[in-house]
Scaffold this active site. Sequence first.
Site, short mmCIF file in Angstrom:
data_model
loop_
_atom_site.label_atom_id
_atom_site.label_comp_id
_atom_site.label_asym_id
_atom_site.label_seq_id
_atom_site.Cartn_x
_atom_site.Cartn_y
_atom_site.Cartn_z
N HIS A 54 0.93 -0.78 -0.28
CA HIS A 54 0.23 -0.02 -0.13
C HIS A 54 0.72 0.82 0.11
CE1 HIS A 54 0.75 -0.68 4.05
NE2 HIS A 54 0.68 0.74 4.64
N HIS A 56 1.37 4.05 1.63
CA HIS A 56 2.47 4.75 2.85
C HIS A 56 3.48 5.00 2.98
CE1 HIS A 56 -1.57 4.30 5.10
NE2 HIS A 56 -1.87 5.27 4.84
N ASP A 58 5.84 4.64 4.93
CA ASP A 58 7.59 3.41 5.00
C ASP A 58 7.12 2.33 4.66
OD1 ASP A 58 4.22 3.97 6.07
OD2 ASP A 58 5.56 2.15 8.55
N HIS A 59 6.75 1.98 3.44
CA HIS A 59 6.59 1.28 2.87
C HIS A 59 6.84 1.32 1.62
CE1 HIS A 59 3.82 -1.68 6.07
NE2 HIS A 59 3.36 0.09 6.03
N HIS A 113 -7.33 -0.78 5.77
CA HIS A 113 -6.38 0.05 6.26
C HIS A 113 -6.01 1.66 4.99
CE1 HIS A 113 -2.47 1.60 7.51
NE2 HIS A 113 -1.21 1.48 7.20
N ASP A 130 -0.17 -4.20 6.29
CA ASP A 130 -0.89 -3.52 7.45
C ASP A 130 -2.43 -3.58 7.85
OD1 ASP A 130 1.70 -2.39 7.82
OD2 ASP A 130 0.99 -0.01 7.75
N HIS A 168 5.00 -4.20 10.80
CA HIS A 168 5.60 -3.90 11.91
C HIS A 168 5.87 -4.71 13.21
CE1 HIS A 168 5.12 0.38 10.34
NE2 HIS A 168 4.08 -0.22 10.09
ZN LIG Z 1 0.23 1.82 6.58
#
Ligand SMILES: [Zn+2]
Length: 258
Positions: A54, A56, A58-59, A113, A130, A168
């Site tokens: 996805h 975001h 941090d990905h 999410h 996530d 995570h």
């Molecule tokens: Zn995320």
Amino acid sequence: MHIEPLHAFEDNYIWLITRDGTDACAVVDPGDEEPVVSELEKRGLRLTTILITHKHYDHTGGVDALIKRYPDVEVFGPGNESINHISHSVEDHQQISLPDMNLEFEVLCIPGHTEGHVAYLGNGILFCGDTLFAGGCGRVFSGTFEQMSASLERIGKLPPETQLYCAHEYTQANLGFGLWVEPQSEPLKKRSQSVEAAVKQGVPTVPSSLQEELETNPFLRVEQQNVISAAEKWAGRPLKNNVEVFTALRQWKDRDYD
Ligand SMILES: [Zn+2]
């Protein structure tokens, strides 16, 4: 096939996929290029594939630099989210083949999410980003509670031996919330103790099996009477269906726990 965690930021896992007999490798959700590059350099590996679950940061934050360094890399990800550099926009049920690795995965669209979140299923493994966490689930950001509830139900129907690789290290805190919901649960108490010990030793608590999640993750247990009762008590009203129970649990955790 080997899967190893590369640590990024505070608590992110970038999953590295390798195979014996080839220098080709893949990474899942490279939020940062640095841990990927340093591991690949050290081991003489060649990045052929990036899988993205996805949008975001941090990905996805490392994708730009990784493409510059490995110009032949192929990037798989959801086409309906704003993610740069995707070379293969994936769809639900699509079979994808990792270049030079002879490995196949099936794409599962599991929104909630985010609106376009996907997972990659194959070889007894699910990379679930996530959406589902060990002991918990992701927050509902740009998707809806209905979507997230349906996505978790879909994951819950996979073979129970499926190994779940989430993105995570949140397990310990998640199980703490699980114990708010099901304080009497023996499997949950046991899991919580073993996770606490693992975290103390710095050992990753991911992956987990779907079976373990079905027994201890409240977000996969919305049909259990004690979970429904706990959610209704928090909500202060009867809850009509799985979506309402899921929504109450998620809001309970968002508002009161973290
Ligand atoms: Zn995320």
